[in-house]
Write an enzyme that holds these catalytic residues in place. Structure first.
Site, PDB file in Angstrom:
ATOM      1  N   HIS A  38      39.420  11.530  58.806  1.00 35.86           N
ATOM      2  CA  HIS A  38      40.603  10.680  58.672  1.00 35.86           C
ATOM      3  C   HIS A  38      41.822  11.566  58.409  1.00 35.86           C
ATOM      4  O   HIS A  38      41.736  12.500  57.615  1.00 35.86           O
ATOM      5  CB  HIS A  38      40.393   9.703  57.511  1.00 35.86           C
ATOM      6  CG  HIS A  38      41.547   8.784  57.300  1.00 35.86           C
ATOM      7  ND1 HIS A  38      41.823   7.742  58.160  1.00 35.86           N
ATOM      8  CD2 HIS A  38      42.510   8.774  56.356  1.00 35.86           C
ATOM      9  CE1 HIS A  38      42.908   7.123  57.727  1.00 35.86           C
ATOM     10  NE2 HIS A  38      43.333   7.724  56.632  1.00 35.86           N
ATOM     11  N   ASP A  74      37.676   3.555  55.368  1.00 35.49           N
ATOM     12  CA  ASP A  74      38.067   4.850  54.813  1.00 35.49           C
ATOM     13  C   ASP A  74      37.816   4.926  53.315  1.00 35.49           C
ATOM     14  O   ASP A  74      38.616   5.490  52.554  1.00 35.49           O
ATOM     15  CB  ASP A  74      39.535   5.166  55.150  1.00 35.49           C
ATOM     16  CG  ASP A  74      39.775   5.255  56.641  1.00 35.49           C
ATOM     17  OD1 ASP A  74      38.871   5.742  57.362  1.00 35.49           O
ATOM     18  OD2 ASP A  74      40.839   4.828  57.101  1.00 35.49           O
TER      19      ASP A  74
END
Length: 130
Positions: A38, A74
């Site tokens: 990410h 996430d």
């Protein structure tokens, strides 16, 4: 998809730029064998447009995070992070490029740790270093 991945004897699924939310069933089935990168220093700036979010927040640094995928967005256990500075004249594009360079170094390092058994996901959802 899972059945085919298992037929092909896949041990580890690595997501880079995938930009899709996987089903909870898929994530649970592949727990501990599903890795994502990410473009932010999680837990800050989850989801899409993380570099833009960092700039808008006035952050002085950003970076990338390699983490195990869990049922959240996430939110999985962090394996590695690498920071990059945010410069005064940065745009979303220049910051994204700097983060991509960090990702290209960090993702392979994290994958080697996982593939070589030096890092794993514990039953409690935390990273275990061996």
């Amino acid at each position: 998809m899972s059945d085919e991945l298992e037929r092909q004897q896949i041990d580890l699924i690595c997501l880079a730029g995938f930009m899709r939310i996987l089903s909870e069933g898929f994530v649970r089935r592949w727990k501990g064998r599903l890795i994502n990168i990410h473009p932010a220093l999680l837990p800050k700036h989850k989801g899409v447009h993380a570099p833009r979010q960092a700039l808008e927040a006035g952050d002085t640094e950003s970076g990338c995070t390699v983490h195990y995928v869990d049922e959240g967005v996430d939110t999985g256990a962090i394996i590695l992070q690498q920071s990059v500075p945010i410069l005064a004249n940065d745009t979303e594009e220049t910051l994204t490029e700097r983060i991509h360079r960090a990702e290209h170094a960090t993702f392979p390092r994290a994958l080697r740790l996982v593939a070589n058994g030096l890092v794993s996901l514990g039953a409690d959802g935390k990273v275990l270093w061996h």
